[in-house]
Design a protein around this motif. Structure first.
Motif, PDB file in Angstrom:
ATOM      1  N   ILE A  83     -31.494   7.149 -33.298  1.00 25.48           N
ATOM      2  CA  ILE A  83     -31.007   8.128 -32.341  1.00 25.48           C
ATOM      3  C   ILE A  83     -29.495   7.969 -32.257  1.00 25.48           C
ATOM      4  CG2 ILE A  83     -30.993   8.858 -29.912  1.00 25.48           C
ATOM      5  CD1 ILE A  83     -33.579   9.597 -31.296  1.00 25.48           C
ATOM      6  N   SER A  84     -28.778   9.067 -32.457  1.00 25.64           N
ATOM      7  CA  SER A  84     -27.330   9.070 -32.337  1.00 25.64           C
ATOM      8  C   SER A  84     -26.950  10.374 -31.644  1.00 25.64           C
ATOM      9  CB  SER A  84     -26.689   8.980 -33.718  1.00 25.64           C
ATOM     10  OG  SER A  84     -25.289   8.946 -33.622  1.00 25.64           O
ATOM     11  N   TRP A  85     -26.056  10.305 -30.688  1.00 27.07           N
ATOM     12  CA  TRP A  85     -25.693  11.469 -29.898  1.00 27.07           C
ATOM     13  C   TRP A  85     -26.936  12.065 -29.229  1.00 27.07           C
ATOM     14  CZ3 TRP A  85     -20.649  12.185 -29.059  1.00 27.07           C
ATOM     15  CH2 TRP A  85     -19.765  11.637 -29.972  1.00 27.07           C
ATOM     16  N   ARG A  86     -27.878  11.209 -28.865  1.00 22.49           N
ATOM     17  CA  ARG A  86     -29.142  11.611 -28.211  1.00 22.49           C
ATOM     18  C   ARG A  86     -30.014  12.489 -29.081  1.00 22.49           C
ATOM     19  NH1 ARG A  86     -29.095  11.671 -22.023  1.00 22.49           N
ATOM     20  NH2 ARG A  86     -27.437  10.237 -21.503  1.00 22.49           N
ATOM     21  N   MET A  87     -29.804  12.449 -30.391  1.00 20.98           N
ATOM     22  CA  MET A  87     -30.561  13.280 -31.322  1.00 20.98           C
ATOM     23  C   MET A  87     -31.154  12.428 -32.432  1.00 20.98           C
ATOM     24  SD  MET A  87     -28.154  16.608 -31.952  1.00 20.98           S
ATOM     25  CE  MET A  87     -26.595  15.742 -32.162  1.00 20.98           C
ATOM     26  N   PRO A  88     -32.291  12.857 -32.983  1.00 25.08           N
ATOM     27  CA  PRO A  88     -32.802  12.209 -34.191  1.00 25.08           C
ATOM     28  C   PRO A  88     -31.756  12.325 -35.306  1.00 25.08           C
ATOM     29  CG  PRO A  88     -34.490  13.588 -33.215  1.00 25.08           C
ATOM     30  CD  PRO A  88     -33.209  13.885 -32.488  1.00 25.08           C
ATOM     31  N   THR A  89     -31.528  11.207 -35.969  1.00 24.74           N
ATOM     32  CA  THR A  89     -30.457  11.112 -36.949  1.00 24.74           C
ATOM     33  C   THR A  89     -30.923  10.331 -38.166  1.00 24.74           C
ATOM     34  OG1 THR A  89     -28.811  11.134 -35.183  1.00 24.74           O
ATOM     35  CG2 THR A  89     -28.092  10.235 -37.295  1.00 24.74           C
ATOM     36  N   PHE A  90     -30.498  10.762 -39.328  1.00 27.29           N
ATOM     37  CA  PHE A  90     -30.689   9.975 -40.535  1.00 27.29           C
ATOM     38  C   PHE A  90     -29.347   9.353 -40.859  1.00 27.29           C
ATOM     39  CE2 PHE A  90     -34.492  12.316 -40.513  1.00 27.29           C
ATOM     40  CZ  PHE A  90     -35.409  11.553 -41.234  1.00 27.29           C
ATOM     41  N   TRP A  91     -29.338   8.057 -41.117  1.00 22.57           N
ATOM     42  CA  TRP A  91     -28.124   7.265 -41.185  1.00 22.57           C
ATOM     43  C   TRP A  91     -28.157   6.341 -42.391  1.00 22.57           C
ATOM     44  CZ3 TRP A  91     -26.870   2.089 -41.065  1.00 22.57           C
ATOM     45  CH2 TRP A  91     -25.574   1.754 -40.651  1.00 22.57           C
ATOM     46  N   GLN A  92     -27.026   6.183 -43.028  1.00 20.90           N
ATOM     47  CA  GLN A  92     -26.838   5.146 -44.041  1.00 20.90           C
ATOM     48  C   GLN A  92     -25.345   4.848 -44.090  1.00 20.90           C
ATOM     49  OE1 GLN A  92     -28.039   5.760 -48.211  1.00 20.90           O
ATOM     50  NE2 GLN A  92     -29.170   3.847 -47.960  1.00 20.90           N
ATOM     51  N   LYS A  93     -24.959   3.814 -43.391  1.00 15.32           N
ATOM     52  CA  LYS A  93     -23.566   3.399 -43.196  1.00 15.32           C
ATOM     53  C   LYS A  93     -22.789   4.366 -42.304  1.00 15.32           C
ATOM     54  CE  LYS A  93     -23.390   0.765 -47.423  1.00 15.32           C
ATOM     55  NZ  LYS A  93     -22.862   0.645 -48.749  1.00 15.32           N
ATOM     56  N   HIS A  94     -23.311   5.550 -42.091  1.00 17.75           N
ATOM     57  CA  HIS A  94     -22.756   6.552 -41.175  1.00 17.75           C
ATOM     58  C   HIS A  94     -23.814   7.615 -40.981  1.00 17.75           C
ATOM     59  CE1 HIS A  94     -21.964   8.172 -45.136  1.00 17.75           C
ATOM     60  NE2 HIS A  94     -21.141   7.177 -45.359  1.00 17.75           N
ATOM     61  N   ASN A  95     -23.632   8.484 -39.999  1.00 23.57           N
ATOM     62  CA  ASN A  95     -24.583   9.568 -39.759  1.00 23.57           C
ATOM     63  C   ASN A  95     -24.557  10.533 -40.945  1.00 23.57           C
ATOM     64  OD1 ASN A  95     -25.155   8.533 -37.221  1.00 23.57           O
ATOM     65  ND2 ASN A  95     -23.682   9.843 -36.181  1.00 23.57           N
ATOM     66  N   ILE A  96     -25.753  10.900 -41.415  1.00 26.35           N
ATOM     67  CA  ILE A  96     -25.858  11.860 -42.514  1.00 26.35           C
ATOM     68  C   ILE A  96     -26.158  13.246 -41.949  1.00 26.35           C
ATOM     69  CG2 ILE A  96     -27.104  12.496 -44.624  1.00 26.35           C
ATOM     70  CD1 ILE A  96     -27.772   9.453 -44.908  1.00 26.35           C
ATOM     71  N   ILE A  97     -27.203  13.330 -41.105  1.00 27.90           N
ATOM     72  CA  ILE A  97     -27.622  14.613 -40.554  1.00 27.90           C
ATOM     73  C   ILE A  97     -28.414  14.371 -39.273  1.00 27.90           C
ATOM     74  CG2 ILE A  97     -29.750  14.733 -41.930  1.00 27.90           C
ATOM     75  CD1 ILE A  97     -29.104  17.786 -42.292  1.00 27.90           C
ATOM     76  N   HIS A  98     -28.269  15.262 -38.300  1.00 25.66           N
ATOM     77  CA  HIS A  98     -28.997  15.205 -37.030  1.00 25.66           C
ATOM     78  C   HIS A  98     -29.852  16.459 -36.902  1.00 25.66           C
ATOM     79  CE1 HIS A  98     -25.816  12.427 -35.545  1.00 25.66           C
ATOM     80  NE2 HIS A  98     -24.948  13.333 -35.958  1.00 25.66           N
ATOM     81  N   PHE A  99     -30.871  16.370 -36.039  1.00 26.59           N
ATOM     82  CA  PHE A  99     -31.605  17.577 -35.637  1.00 26.59           C
ATOM     83  C   PHE A  99     -32.042  17.402 -34.193  1.00 26.59           C
ATOM     84  CE2 PHE A  99     -34.757  14.757 -37.499  1.00 26.59           C
ATOM     85  CZ  PHE A  99     -35.893  14.894 -36.707  1.00 26.59           C
ATOM     86  N   ALA A 100     -32.312  18.520 -33.512  1.00 29.57           N
ATOM     87  CA  ALA A 100     -32.652  18.448 -32.092  1.00 29.57           C
ATOM     88  C   ALA A 100     -33.390  19.703 -31.655  1.00 29.57           C
ATOM     89  CB  ALA A 100     -31.386  18.280 -31.246  1.00 29.57           C
ATOM     90  N   ALA A 101     -34.190  19.549 -30.600  1.00 22.83           N
ATOM     91  CA  ALA A 101     -34.945  20.662 -30.032  1.00 22.83           C
ATOM     92  C   ALA A 101     -34.175  21.284 -28.876  1.00 22.83           C
ATOM     93  CB  ALA A 101     -36.301  20.162 -29.528  1.00 22.83           C
TER      94      ALA A 101
END
Length: 136
Positions: free
Chosen positions: A60-78
């Motif tokens: 969770i990053s920025w209160r959103m589901p996040t895919f991460w590898q050394k940094h945020n790659i992509i987020h999604f949210a409802a």
């Protein structure tokens, strides 16, 4: 400024969409906190991104589901009427020609709940973000 009567956070916009309460600690918690009708859509997006980014960490990053590898790659949210995908501004520029039927902003794409999810497009965007290093 507007203050949410439920959680007490303040926002620039009146009745700003936001997540009240404590941030979820996992993507599972985030999805479980959403309405039943939205949960399968969130799981479809999660599974799609997971398939193309198998080595990325889920967090969770920025209160959103996040895919991460050394940094945020992509987020999604409802949200109330759409699922938001947050690949960042470079991805939005790169895919602009094929995103014309969707509402977009500098770094975000809105996928309305009343249309089928474009999962192949979600996969393509996530993979592009990972491979190019253009992350959110």
């Amino acid at each position: 400024m507007w203050k949410c009567p439920k959680c007490g956070r303040t926002f620039k916009n009146q009745n700003q969409d936001h997540f009240c309460g404590e941030s979820p600690k996992t993507i599972d918690e985030y999805i479980a906190a959403q309405t039943e009708s939205v949960q399968p859509l969130l799981n479809q997006v999660r599974d799609t991104i997971r398939d193309v980014l198998p080595d990325a960490e889920e967090r969770i990053s920025w209160r959103m589901p996040t895919f991460w590898q050394k940094h945020n790659i992509i987020h999604f949210a409802a949200f109330k009427m759409h699922l938001g995908l947050y690949p960042g501004d470079k991805a939005m520029e790169h895919f602009a020609d094929i995103l014309t039927e969707y509402k977009t902003s500098k770094g975000a794409l809105q996928l309305p709940y009343n249309k089928p999810l474009p999962l192949e497009l979600v996969a393509e965007i996530a993979k592009w973000c990972y491979e190019t290093g253009n992350h959110h």
